[in-house]
Enzyme design. Structure first.
Site, PDB file in Angstrom:
ATOM      1  CE  LYS A 183      -1.568   2.946   2.231  1.00 56.96           C
ATOM      2  NZ  LYS A 183      -1.341   4.389   1.967  1.00 56.96           N
ATOM      3  CD  GLU A 388      10.637  13.284  10.653  1.00 56.25           C
ATOM      4  OE1 GLU A 388       9.479  12.882  10.830  1.00 56.25           O
ATOM      5  OE2 GLU A 388      11.526  12.593  10.140  1.00 56.25           O
TER       6      GLU A 388
HETATM    7  P1  NAD Z   1       2.741   8.910   7.203  1.00 56.29           P
HETATM    8  O1  NAD Z   1       2.957   8.236   8.501  1.00 56.29           O
HETATM    9  O2  NAD Z   1       1.755  10.006   7.129  1.00 56.29           O
HETATM   10  O3  NAD Z   1       2.270   7.866   6.098  1.00 56.29           O
HETATM   11  C1  NAD Z   1       3.070   6.756   5.739  1.00 56.29           C
HETATM   12  C2  NAD Z   1       2.185   5.688   5.120  1.00 56.29           C
HETATM   13  O4  NAD Z   1       1.297   5.183   6.112  1.00 56.29           O
HETATM   14  C3  NAD Z   1       1.292   6.183   3.989  1.00 56.29           C
HETATM   15  O5  NAD Z   1       1.190   5.149   3.030  1.00 56.29           O
HETATM   16  C4  NAD Z   1      -0.057   6.400   4.673  1.00 56.29           C
HETATM   17  O6  NAD Z   1      -1.167   6.316   3.808  1.00 56.29           O
HETATM   18  C5  NAD Z   1      -0.061   5.260   5.678  1.00 56.29           C
HETATM   19  N1  NAD Z   1      -0.863   5.500   6.875  1.00 56.29           N
HETATM   20  C6  NAD Z   1      -1.183   6.674   7.448  1.00 56.29           C
HETATM   21  N2  NAD Z   1      -1.896   6.471   8.573  1.00 56.29           N
HETATM   22  C7  NAD Z   1      -1.993   5.119   8.722  1.00 56.29           C
HETATM   23  C8  NAD Z   1      -2.558   4.279   9.711  1.00 56.29           C
HETATM   24  N3  NAD Z   1      -3.163   4.774  10.770  1.00 56.29           N
HETATM   25  N4  NAD Z   1      -2.459   2.942   9.566  1.00 56.29           N
HETATM   26  C9  NAD Z   1      -1.810   2.411   8.512  1.00 56.29           C
HETATM   27  N5  NAD Z   1      -1.246   3.160   7.533  1.00 56.29           N
HETATM   28  C10 NAD Z   1      -1.327   4.501   7.651  1.00 56.29           C
HETATM   29  O7  NAD Z   1       4.192   9.368   6.703  1.00 56.29           O
HETATM   30  P2  NAD Z   1       4.557  10.321   5.467  1.00 56.29           P
HETATM   31  O8  NAD Z   1       4.257  11.724   5.839  1.00 56.29           O
HETATM   32  O9  NAD Z   1       4.015   9.751   4.209  1.00 56.29           O
HETATM   33  O10 NAD Z   1       6.155  10.118   5.395  1.00 56.29           O
HETATM   34  C11 NAD Z   1       7.056  10.908   6.070  1.00 56.29           C
HETATM   35  C12 NAD Z   1       7.560  10.213   7.329  1.00 56.29           C
HETATM   36  O11 NAD Z   1       8.205   8.986   6.993  1.00 56.29           O
HETATM   37  C13 NAD Z   1       8.586  11.029   8.077  1.00 56.29           C
HETATM   38  O12 NAD Z   1       8.291  11.031   9.444  1.00 56.29           O
HETATM   39  C14 NAD Z   1       9.895  10.276   7.814  1.00 56.29           C
HETATM   40  O13 NAD Z   1      10.871  10.459   8.804  1.00 56.29           O
HETATM   41  C15 NAD Z   1       9.426   8.878   7.726  1.00 56.29           C
HETATM   42  N6  NAD Z   1      10.408   8.056   7.002  1.00 56.29           N
HETATM   43  C16 NAD Z   1      11.202   7.202   7.711  1.00 56.29           C
HETATM   44  C17 NAD Z   1      12.170   6.438   7.065  1.00 56.29           C
HETATM   45  C18 NAD Z   1      13.070   5.493   7.825  1.00 56.29           C
HETATM   46  O14 NAD Z   1      13.701   4.668   7.190  1.00 56.29           O
HETATM   47  N7  NAD Z   1      13.144   5.579   9.143  1.00 56.29           N
HETATM   48  C19 NAD Z   1      12.317   6.551   5.677  1.00 56.29           C
HETATM   49  C20 NAD Z   1      11.486   7.429   4.986  1.00 56.29           C
HETATM   50  C21 NAD Z   1      10.532   8.184   5.657  1.00 56.29           C
END
Ligand code: NAD
Length: 492
Positions: A183, A388
């Site tokens: 997803k 962040e």
């Molecule tokens: P997000 O948490 O908003 O969303 C990430 C994914 O989760 C999306 O596909 C979203 O649709 C899904 N999602 C959202 N709520 C959900 C829920 N309750 N249950 C299941 N799925 C859900 O993150 P974002 O804004 O898309 O990405 C940025 C974040 O990702 C930043 O905090 C960044 O640090 C983190 N990130 C971490 C790494 C790592 O390796 N540690 C790498 C890349 C990005």
């Protein structure tokens, strides 16, 4: 463009319409215009994909394949990613705004290498034979372990690395013999569907990789689906906490790659120009929308003002623009709402007394651009030093000695990565050992390798991706004990 699949999911090897009428709008962040429509999967679509993945597991079309042939298939996918680099880069730049050079020379080749790397682990991954011990006279026993795929892996990814983040999970999951329901982020569905297309061309059997574009509800449905025993998630820490609690009643195996507030620690024995360049790359790569962004630069007080002055001059010279323009240093922020979030942190920084050296504003042009921003005189307790931001905002914080540098470096809830800049090897080793972070870079920043485990301490996550042990996250260990004695042991 053959790899651009609009309005569909990829389930059981077929391009199918979502059961949901609603569509996701794919917006180009460099101009704010909708350029494509994508499926917005419903929980029913997720269930359909989980069923297809389970069916593929049951018919052993993938796991039953000769392990070397499975490896060759992943290798073909790697090769197809390389061959379709330009086409893929066009999709990626359009949907997430990254600079074209970054897509073509970093993200796509690295994603291909990740598939090659995990393909190479397939023939050498297996159980072990171990000595067997039981009180009393030695009998004849054989003890061995078998490695088996956990089952269907639910993969949930963010938008910031639209190809690499899925690859970090899909490659080890497939190498382990799992089937996958991916997803992707609602902002970058087409890149994930392009990966599915190439996976099918490479010969990955139907149902082994399913891609279901959708929003947060689709993500929740995947985490809660009872036939998906493994969840690999990358995203915000707060979302990761929710994922963990939704997975808990099912005791799902989880890997969480979450947020960061990573420090770059600069001691005063370094070459100033070299470190200024390194620090800029550390924070502004992909406009700071990188989980390991070195968004706090801690600088020894003896060179602090000189450092801030040089850094500010260099930041002012960076060019903002569309990812399609090869002279662009910084592309746009992913969305209007994320741009507003970044700007609200800038306001908070000013309100709390940090000194704005440069940037801090949205750029007056179509799309979602924020100037490269530097705050000096930042205190460790300020919001901009703790949270962040996920944008091009850098906090520069002075420190006096090694002890204070370490306290500052470890002084947030995160622990994803850190950089240490010094020529003193002994100090580098001392500091490295005491920093609580999953990756420490010495005299460099940002660089990754498929062979290098990546993940976070503390609130930055659970588990590691990449590296030799990453397959374990998709495997169960089965212990087998064989009794070779004439008479089986029995107390009754
Ligand atoms: P997000 O948490 O908003 O969303 C990430 C994914 O989760 C999306 O596909 C979203 O649709 C899904 N999602 C959202 N709520 C959900 C829920 N309750 N249950 C299941 N799925 C859900 O993150 P974002 O804004 O898309 O990405 C940025 C974040 O990702 C930043 O905090 C960044 O640090 C983190 N990130 C971490 C790494 C790592 O390796 N540690 C790498 C890349 C990005």
């Amino acid at each position: 463009m053959a790899l651009k699949h609009e309005e569909v999911c990829f389930i059981g090897g077929e391009w199918v319409k979502s059961r949901h009428d609603h569509m996701l709008e794919d917006i180009n962040p460099a101009n704010g215009e909708v350029f494509a429509q994508a499926a917005d999967a419903s929980p029913d679509d997720i269930a359909q994909a989980a069923l297809a993945a389970q069916t593929a597991l049951d018919d052993r079309s993938w796991l039953g394949m000769d392990p070397l042939e499975r490896g060759r298939t992943l290798g073909r996918l790697a090769q197809l990613l390389r061959e379709h680099r330009d086409e893929l880069a066009d999709v990626m730049v359009e949907e997430n705004g990254m600079p074209m050079n970054f897509a073509q020379w970093l993200e796509i080749p690295m994603a291909a290498d990740v598939f090659d790397y995990f393909a190479s682990l397939i023939p050498i991954t297996g159980g072990r034979t171990l000595p067997f011990s039981l009180p009393g006279p030695q009998g004849d026993y054989l003890l061995m372990t078998l490695k088996e795929p956990i089952g269907v892996a639910g993969v949930i990814t963010p938008w910031n690395f639209p190809l690499l983040m899925p690859s970090w999970k899909v490659a080890p999951a497939l190498a382990a013999g799992c089937s996958v329901v991916l997803k992707p982020a609602p902002e970058t569905p087409l890149t994930a569907l392009a990966l599915a297309d190439l996976a099918q061309q490479a010969g990955i059997p139907d149902g082994v990789l399913n891609v279901v574009p959708g929003g947060d509800e689709a993500g929740r449905a995947l985490v809660r689906h009872p036939q998906v025993p493994k969840i690999a998630f990358t995203g915000q820490t707060q979302t990761g906490i929710e994922v963990m609690s939704m997975a808990a009643p099912f005791l799902k195996r989880i890997t969480l790659e979450l947020g960061g507030k990573s420090p770059q620690v600069v001691f005063d024995d370094v070459d100033l120009d070299e470190v200024v360049s390194g620090a800029l790359f550390g924070v502004y790569l992909y406009s700071g929308q990188v989980c390991q962004a070195g968004s706090r630069v801690l600088v020894q007080d003896t060179m602090y003002s000189q450092f801030v002055e040089k850094l500010t001059a260099r930041a002012k010279a960076l060019t903002l623009g569309s990812g399609k323009d090869v002279t662009t240093d910084l592309g746009p922020i992913i969305s209007a709402s994320q741009r507003e979030r970044v700007l609200s942190y800038v306001e908070q920084g000013k309100k709390e007394g940090a000194v704005l050296m440069t940037g801090g504003k949205a750029v007056d042009r179509p799309g979602f651009f924020v100037e490269p921003t530097i705050f000096s005189d930042v205190k460790a307790t300020m919001t901009i030093a703790q949270e962040e931001i996920f944008g091009p905002v850098l906090s520069v914080i002075p420190f006096h000695d090694e002890e204070e540098a370490l306290a500052l470096a470890n002084g947030t809830r995160y622990g994803l990565a850190a950089g240490v800049w010094t020529r003193d090897v002994k100090r580098a080793m001392r500091v490295t050992r005491q920093i609580k972070a999953g990756t420490v870079w010495l005299n460099t920043y940002q660089i990754l390798s498929p062979t290098a485990p990546f993940g976070g301490y503390k609130y930055s996550g659970i588990g590691r991706e990449l590296g030799p042990d990453a397959l374990e996250a998709y495997l169960e260990t089965k212990t087998v004990i064989v009794d070779g004695n004439e008479q089986a042991l029995a107390f009754f």
